[in-house]
Design an enzyme around this catalytic site. Structure first.
Site, short mmCIF file in Angstrom:
data_model
loop_
_atom_site.label_atom_id
_atom_site.label_comp_id
_atom_site.label_asym_id
_atom_site.label_seq_id
_atom_site.Cartn_x
_atom_site.Cartn_y
_atom_site.Cartn_z
N THR A 138 1.98 5.10 -0.69
CA THR A 138 3.01 6.05 -0.28
C THR A 138 3.77 5.58 0.96
O THR A 138 4.78 6.18 1.33
CB THR A 138 2.41 7.44 0.00
OG1 THR A 138 1.41 7.34 1.03
CG2 THR A 138 1.77 8.01 -1.27
N GLY A 155 4.16 1.94 4.02
CA GLY A 155 3.75 0.62 4.46
C GLY A 155 3.80 -0.46 3.39
O GLY A 155 4.71 -0.52 2.56
N THR A 178 -2.81 1.03 -5.42
CA THR A 178 -3.51 2.08 -4.67
C THR A 178 -2.95 2.20 -3.26
O THR A 178 -2.49 1.22 -2.68
CB THR A 178 -5.02 1.82 -4.61
OG1 THR A 178 -5.28 0.56 -3.98
CG2 THR A 178 -5.63 1.81 -6.01
N GLY A 181 1.82 -0.99 0.82
CA GLY A 181 1.66 -0.48 -0.55
C GLY A 181 2.97 0.02 -1.14
O GLY A 181 3.28 -0.25 -2.31
N TYR A 234 -14.20 -3.89 10.18
CA TYR A 234 -13.00 -4.11 9.37
C TYR A 234 -12.93 -5.56 8.89
O TYR A 234 -12.75 -5.82 7.70
CB TYR A 234 -11.76 -3.78 10.20
CG TYR A 234 -10.45 -4.17 9.55
CD1 TYR A 234 -9.93 -3.43 8.50
CD2 TYR A 234 -9.72 -5.27 10.00
CE1 TYR A 234 -8.72 -3.77 7.90
CE2 TYR A 234 -8.52 -5.62 9.42
CZ TYR A 234 -8.02 -4.87 8.37
OH TYR A 234 -6.82 -5.22 7.77
#
Length: 264
Positions: free
Chosen positions: A16, A18, A13, A20, A154
């Protein structure tokens, strides 16, 4: 060690850019059939085309949707009913003084950073369990242990992620399905590069000096004394997704350069 993920279906998930993107690239390079998600079709296309250009015969496709919502997760499940490897990478972050964090922000962070992984894991664990093999990973953060004072909401979600991962690993005991979290530290992603460039401009120093300044000021317990590279995070993820990592489960695996000052 030769890692082969041939014939394995992997879902990553928010992939697109970094970390991931690096994970998706690493899995594709190891032979997995990779599906990535992102909110924008143009960014999906760009990421898919880049990986195909870099890796001969890469098997990779994408789904443009918002995995932070129940509806988005359901669309993923409908399009991809079963996977062998699930990488819950989706997450948001941002600084805010504790007194200023609204209820809406608390719920947004929890919905995005925790529930996206819960919803997908809840579905895909069933197929993994029935076939006797599977890999579920949550991309956490060193902030799960070192809660940032200016990002408590966070840090809370990353700590909660550790609990979800450990509990799910125990729920899948003896099934051949492993569940782990991976904890990056400051990583040289696109956003981090912009942050460092801004610090350099503000301080009137070079980008190299700005990175050193950030580490000394904000992560002075770092042992490697630098930002990690996205590929270094991906290397851990690919290994944990492999057959060779079959005895590693319920773990919090650090790729944070030694920032967490503990021998545990």
């Amino acid at each position: 060690m030769q890692i082969s993920l041939k014939n394995k279906i992997a879902l990553v998930t928010s992939a697109t850019a970094g970390i991931g993107f690096a994970i998706a690239r690493g899995l594709a390079q190891s032979g997995a059939n990779v599906v990535i998600t992102g909110r924008h079709q143009d960014k999906i296309n760009q990421a898919v085309n880049q990986i195909k250009a870099d890796i001969a015969d890469a098997q990779i496709t994408g789904l443009a949707l918002n995995a932070a919502t129940a509806e988005g997760c359901q669309k993923i499940i409908q399009s991809l009913p079963q996977v062998d490897i699930l990488i819950n990478n989706l997450g948001i972050y941002g600084t805010c003084e504790f007194a200023e964090i609204t209820d809406e922000q608390w719920f947004e962070f929890f919905e995005t950073n925790i529930m996206s992984g819960v919803r997908l894991s809840r579905h895909y664990m069933k197929g993994m369990k029935s076939q006797g093999w599977g890999r579920i990973q949550f991309i956490s953060s060193e902030s799960a242990f070192n809660i940032p004072a200016d990002m408590v909401h966070y840090g809370m979600t990353k700590s909660a992620m550790q609990g979800v991962s450990r509990g799910l690993a125990k729920a899948l005991a003896g099934t051949g399905v492993t569940v782990n979290t991976v904890l990056p530290g400051p990583t040289r992603t696109e956003g981090a590069v912009i942050m460092i460039e801004n610090i350099a401009k503000q301080q009137g120093i070079t980008s190299v000096e700005a990175e050193k300044y950030f580490i000394e000021k904000h992560r002075n317990s770092s042992i490697i004394r630098r930002f990690t590279e996205p590929r270094e995070i991906a290397n851990m993820v690919v290994y944990i997704a492999s057959e060779q990592a079959s005895a590693t489960t319920g773990a919090a695996l650090r790729v944070e350069g030694g920032i967490i000052d503990s021998i545990h």
